[in-house]
Design an enzyme around this catalytic site. Structure first.
Site, PDB file in Angstrom:
ATOM      1  N   GLU A   1      -4.363   7.112  18.512  1.00 43.43           N
ATOM      2  CA  GLU A   1      -5.038   5.882  18.022  1.00 43.43           C
ATOM      3  C   GLU A   1      -4.241   4.872  18.335  1.00 43.43           C
ATOM      4  O   GLU A   1      -3.122   4.558  18.145  1.00 43.43           O
ATOM      5  CB  GLU A   1      -5.054   6.373  16.327  1.00 43.43           C
ATOM      6  CG  GLU A   1      -5.949   5.204  15.664  1.00 43.43           C
ATOM      7  CD  GLU A   1      -5.974   5.510  14.293  1.00 43.43           C
ATOM      8  OE1 GLU A   1      -6.188   6.754  13.640  1.00 43.43           O
ATOM      9  OE2 GLU A   1      -5.761   4.610  13.680  1.00 43.43           O
TER      10      GLU A   1
ATOM     11  N   ARG B   1       0.868  -1.217   0.039  1.00 43.67           N
ATOM     12  CA  ARG B   1      -0.029   0.174   0.131  1.00 43.67           C
ATOM     13  C   ARG B   1       0.657   1.301  -0.177  1.00 43.67           C
ATOM     14  O   ARG B   1       0.411   2.304  -0.446  1.00 43.67           O
ATOM     15  CB  ARG B   1      -0.871  -0.155   1.137  1.00 43.67           C
ATOM     16  CG  ARG B   1      -2.148  -1.046   1.305  1.00 43.67           C
ATOM     17  CD  ARG B   1      -2.808  -0.929   2.570  1.00 43.67           C
ATOM     18  NE  ARG B   1      -3.370   0.056   2.821  1.00 43.67           N
ATOM     19  CZ  ARG B   1      -4.582   0.564   2.682  1.00 43.67           C
ATOM     20  NH1 ARG B   1      -5.175  -0.064   1.686  1.00 43.67           N
ATOM     21  NH2 ARG B   1      -5.071   1.857   3.117  1.00 43.67           N
TER      22      ARG B   1
ATOM     23  N   ARG C   1      -0.689   6.432  16.062  1.00 50.66           N
ATOM     24  CA  ARG C   1      -0.508   7.573  15.323  1.00 50.66           C
ATOM     25  C   ARG C   1      -1.370   8.707  15.938  1.00 50.66           C
ATOM     26  O   ARG C   1      -2.174   8.097  17.065  1.00 50.66           O
ATOM     27  CB  ARG C   1      -1.106   7.605  14.069  1.00 50.66           C
ATOM     28  CG  ARG C   1      -2.281   6.994  13.666  1.00 50.66           C
ATOM     29  CD  ARG C   1      -2.552   6.915  12.181  1.00 50.66           C
ATOM     30  NE  ARG C   1      -3.878   6.129  11.770  1.00 50.66           N
ATOM     31  CZ  ARG C   1      -4.145   5.812  10.623  1.00 50.66           C
ATOM     32  NH1 ARG C   1      -3.503   6.179   9.638  1.00 50.66           N
ATOM     33  NH2 ARG C   1      -5.431   5.233  10.397  1.00 50.66           N
TER      34      ARG C   1
ATOM     35  N   ASP D   1     -10.136   0.398   0.307  1.00 50.96           N
ATOM     36  CA  ASP D   1     -10.227   1.834   0.276  1.00 50.96           C
ATOM     37  C   ASP D   1     -11.520   2.058  -0.095  1.00 50.96           C
ATOM     38  O   ASP D   1     -12.122   1.620  -0.827  1.00 50.96           O
ATOM     39  CB  ASP D   1      -9.190   2.266  -0.625  1.00 50.96           C
ATOM     40  CG  ASP D   1      -7.811   2.105   0.084  1.00 50.96           C
ATOM     41  OD1 ASP D   1      -7.705   2.229   1.419  1.00 50.96           O
ATOM     42  OD2 ASP D   1      -6.850   2.132  -0.621  1.00 50.96           O
TER      43      ASP D   1
ATOM     44  N   ARG E   1      -9.196  -6.133  13.653  1.00 52.57           N
ATOM     45  CA  ARG E   1      -8.693  -5.088  14.552  1.00 52.57           C
ATOM     46  C   ARG E   1      -9.768  -4.188  14.832  1.00 52.57           C
ATOM     47  O   ARG E   1     -10.298  -3.753  13.579  1.00 52.57           O
ATOM     48  CB  ARG E   1      -7.250  -4.632  14.047  1.00 52.57           C
ATOM     49  CG  ARG E   1      -6.238  -5.466  13.806  1.00 52.57           C
ATOM     50  CD  ARG E   1      -5.725  -6.335  15.025  1.00 52.57           C
ATOM     51  NE  ARG E   1      -4.990  -5.453  15.638  1.00 52.57           N
ATOM     52  CZ  ARG E   1      -4.381  -5.809  16.866  1.00 52.57           C
ATOM     53  NH1 ARG E   1      -4.732  -6.831  17.362  1.00 52.57           N
ATOM     54  NH2 ARG E   1      -3.225  -4.977  17.213  1.00 52.57           N
TER      55      ARG E   1
ATOM     56  N   ARG F   1      10.055   5.885  -2.170  1.00 51.83           N
ATOM     57  CA  ARG F   1      10.375   7.210  -3.457  1.00 51.83           C
ATOM     58  C   ARG F   1      11.853   7.574  -3.343  1.00 51.83           C
ATOM     59  O   ARG F   1      12.325   7.883  -2.181  1.00 51.83           O
ATOM     60  CB  ARG F   1       9.542   8.214  -3.242  1.00 51.83           C
ATOM     61  CG  ARG F   1       8.114   7.894  -3.656  1.00 51.83           C
ATOM     62  CD  ARG F   1       7.178   9.084  -4.116  1.00 51.83           C
ATOM     63  NE  ARG F   1       5.979   8.621  -4.114  1.00 51.83           N
ATOM     64  CZ  ARG F   1       4.946   9.062  -3.075  1.00 51.83           C
ATOM     65  NH1 ARG F   1       5.525   9.814  -2.258  1.00 51.83           N
ATOM     66  NH2 ARG F   1       3.667   8.886  -3.355  1.00 51.83           N
TER      67      ARG F   1
ATOM     68  N   TYR G   1      -9.748  -5.665   3.055  1.00 51.31           N
ATOM     69  CA  TYR G   1      -9.008  -4.135   3.466  1.00 51.31           C
ATOM     70  C   TYR G   1      -9.346  -3.240   2.133  1.00 51.31           C
ATOM     71  O   TYR G   1      -8.681  -3.157   1.407  1.00 51.31           O
ATOM     72  CB  TYR G   1      -7.562  -4.476   3.763  1.00 51.31           C
ATOM     73  CG  TYR G   1      -6.703  -3.414   4.394  1.00 51.31           C
ATOM     74  CD1 TYR G   1      -7.459  -2.079   4.519  1.00 51.31           C
ATOM     75  CD2 TYR G   1      -5.461  -3.630   4.532  1.00 51.31           C
ATOM     76  CE1 TYR G   1      -6.577  -0.953   5.134  1.00 51.31           C
ATOM     77  CE2 TYR G   1      -4.622  -2.570   5.342  1.00 51.31           C
ATOM     78  CZ  TYR G   1      -5.451  -1.196   5.278  1.00 51.31           C
ATOM     79  OH  TYR G   1      -4.475  -0.148   6.005  1.00 51.31           O
TER      80      TYR G   1
HETATM   81  N1  UDP Z   1       2.853   0.964   8.092  1.00 52.21           N
HETATM   82  C1  UDP Z   1       3.945   1.082   8.769  1.00 52.21           C
HETATM   83  N2  UDP Z   1       4.494   2.229   9.388  1.00 52.21           N
HETATM   84  C2  UDP Z   1       3.584   3.658   9.272  1.00 52.21           C
HETATM   85  C3  UDP Z   1       2.663   3.357   8.476  1.00 52.21           C
HETATM   86  C4  UDP Z   1       2.287   2.452   7.766  1.00 52.21           C
HETATM   87  O1  UDP Z   1       4.485   0.002   9.309  1.00 52.21           O
HETATM   88  O2  UDP Z   1       4.414   4.312   9.519  1.00 52.21           O
HETATM   89  C5  UDP Z   1       2.311  -0.166   7.725  1.00 52.21           C
HETATM   90  C6  UDP Z   1       1.110  -1.002   8.891  1.00 52.21           C
HETATM   91  O3  UDP Z   1       1.177  -2.162   8.620  1.00 52.21           O
HETATM   92  C7  UDP Z   1      -0.182  -0.514   7.877  1.00 52.21           C
HETATM   93  C8  UDP Z   1       0.341  -0.450   6.409  1.00 52.21           C
HETATM   94  O4  UDP Z   1       1.654  -0.137   6.374  1.00 52.21           O
HETATM   95  O5  UDP Z   1      -1.300  -1.413   8.386  1.00 52.21           O
HETATM   96  C9  UDP Z   1      -0.632   0.409   5.519  1.00 52.21           C
HETATM   97  O6  UDP Z   1      -0.614   1.556   6.005  1.00 52.21           O
HETATM   98  P1  UDP Z   1      -1.600   2.610   5.775  1.00 52.21           P
HETATM   99  O7  UDP Z   1      -1.199   3.942   6.199  1.00 52.21           O
HETATM  100  O8  UDP Z   1      -2.084   2.319   4.186  1.00 52.21           O
HETATM  101  O9  UDP Z   1      -2.745   2.266   6.829  1.00 52.21           O
HETATM  102  P2  UDP Z   1      -4.491   2.860   6.977  1.00 52.21           P
HETATM  103  O10 UDP Z   1      -4.180   4.332   7.073  1.00 52.21           O
HETATM  104  O11 UDP Z   1      -5.100   2.125   6.090  1.00 52.21           O
HETATM  105  O12 UDP Z   1      -4.566   2.282   8.634  1.00 52.21           O
END
Ligand code: UDP
Length: 369
Positions: free
Chosen positions: A299, A172, A278, A349, A248, A176, A347
């Protein structure tokens, strides 16, 4: 036909609208007291900030038709998701980009130099076909960046080792070798000015749609309907008779602040010792607005209990086996269709959810005309 739709999230609303426009009579029932499922937004009375009640939702897509669709129901404002991550006492830019790499390794690499550095000194090139989240990370960024940005966060988010998670979850996120810190790589990205709940209300605003909030599903609805569309949890439809599918859930510790608390909408916490994944500062999701007061969510994720709200389907080996049994039951169910993130246990979007709902409803109409 009289069609009952269970759930007024994106799947339910988009399906309802498409079927109503084709002349069907639609009844939508929603057990909660609001529309839009987990994309629900509402303004905080005290601060005026538009709060994403179930965590941040940023609309992003490559699907032109879906983008046009949402724009026909809501005014979208430009929004770029720029996420930061606090790790071991420093703040970095995500997704991992040239700035992250240079800062993390104390370098001044140009793009090609960074690419060569990661590929030659970090990435595990012995992994040719990464299967797990961990293998994907070790193959593409190597152990140091993996440990800092992904391992701890992912253990907190998913409650298991990244060794047990599929590579698709990490896919996902882009990697870069330039300074582009736009979290999403999609062509279109934005935020509905009046929030997602207003957008879903507009989608459902059609004379052929009869909407009931605070109305849990009851089995007599199936008897009254010519067809039932279920967007709640797949196992929930069958009263979890084969066992519960794992999800979850999220806990949000809400707090307020005067002024600007963190200077950005999303601050991730990569360290395993920090209990939350976060902190989101909701006024920054609406950069065109200005508010003195601020609303924030700390969160954290945990296993979803029976009375909790399911967020993320955990699709590990065990869940996948159970899922296929439920899928077989679902396929054998006459006059019922299962849709959306919960109804299909994926999962998804928001844009994919809308695309699938449009496709489903169009096929449904075509098959009956
Ligand atoms: N992830 C991570 N570190 C980060 C952000 C994301 O390891 O700082 C991993 C984590 O396993 C997460 C996945 O990447 O579930 C997908 O991230 P995304 O931001 O797409 O998650 P969402 O916003 O859908 O919770």
């Amino acid at each position: 036909m009289h069609i009952f739709i269970i759930g007024a999230g994106l799947s339910g609303a988009v399906t309802a609208r498409t079927l109503a426009e084709a002349g069907h009579k639609i009844t939508v029932v929603e057990s909660r007291d609001h529309l839009a499922g987990n994309c629900h937004t509402a303004r905080c009375d005290q601060t005026g900030v538009m709060v994403h009640h179930y965590g941040p939702h940023i609309f992003h897509t490559d699907d032109v038709e879906v983008w046009d669709y949402v724009n026909s129901f809501a005014l979208f404002r430009p929004y770029r998701n720029r996420v930061k991550s606090t790790v071991d006492g420093a703040v970095y830019s995500l997704p991992v980009n040239l700035h992250t790499i240079n800062q993390f390794f104390g370098k001044t690499f140009r793009p090609d130099e960074a690419r060569a550095f990661i590929e030659e000194t970090q990435a595990d090139r012995t992994i040719t076909d990464p299967q797990s989240f961990e293998e994907q990370a070790l193959r593409f960024v190597g152990p140091a960046l993996y440990e800092a940005f992904f391992k701890g966060y992912t253990e907190k988010q998913w409650g298991c080792s990244p060794r047990d998670l599929p590579a698709s979850i990490l896919k996902r996120l882009p990697l870069r070798f330039n300074y582009d810190d736009n979290y999403f790589a999609h062509t279109f990205q934005g935020m509905p000015e009046a929030g997602y709940t207003a957008m879903v209300a507009a989608i459902l605003d059609h004379p052929g749609i009869d909407l009931h909030l605070n109305t849990p599903y009851s089995e007599d609805m199936a008897d009254r309907a010519d067809h039932l569309i279920w967007t709640g949890p797949l196992d929930g439809y069958f009263n979890a008779k084969l066992g519960r599918l794992g999800y979850r859930t999220l806990d949000f510790e809400r707090f307020t602040h005067e002024g600007d608390y963190q200077g950005c909408a999303v601050m991730n916490y990569g360290d395993a010792e920090v209990p939350w994944t976060r902190i989101t500062e909701h006024k920054h999701f609406a950069p065109w607005e200005s508010h003195e007061g601020s609303v924030l969510y700390r969160e954290s994720a945990r296993a979803c209990g029976e009375d909790d709200i399911p967020y993320y389907p955990i699709r590990l080996v065990e869940e996948k086996a159970l899922l296929s049994q439920y899928e077989a039951l679902a396929a054998a169910e006459d006059g019922v269709s299962f849709l959306g993130r919960l109804g299909t246990y994926r999962y998804l979007d928001m844009d994919v959810t809308i695309r699938e709902a449009l496709n489903f409803a169009r096929r449904f109409v075509a098959a009956r005309s």
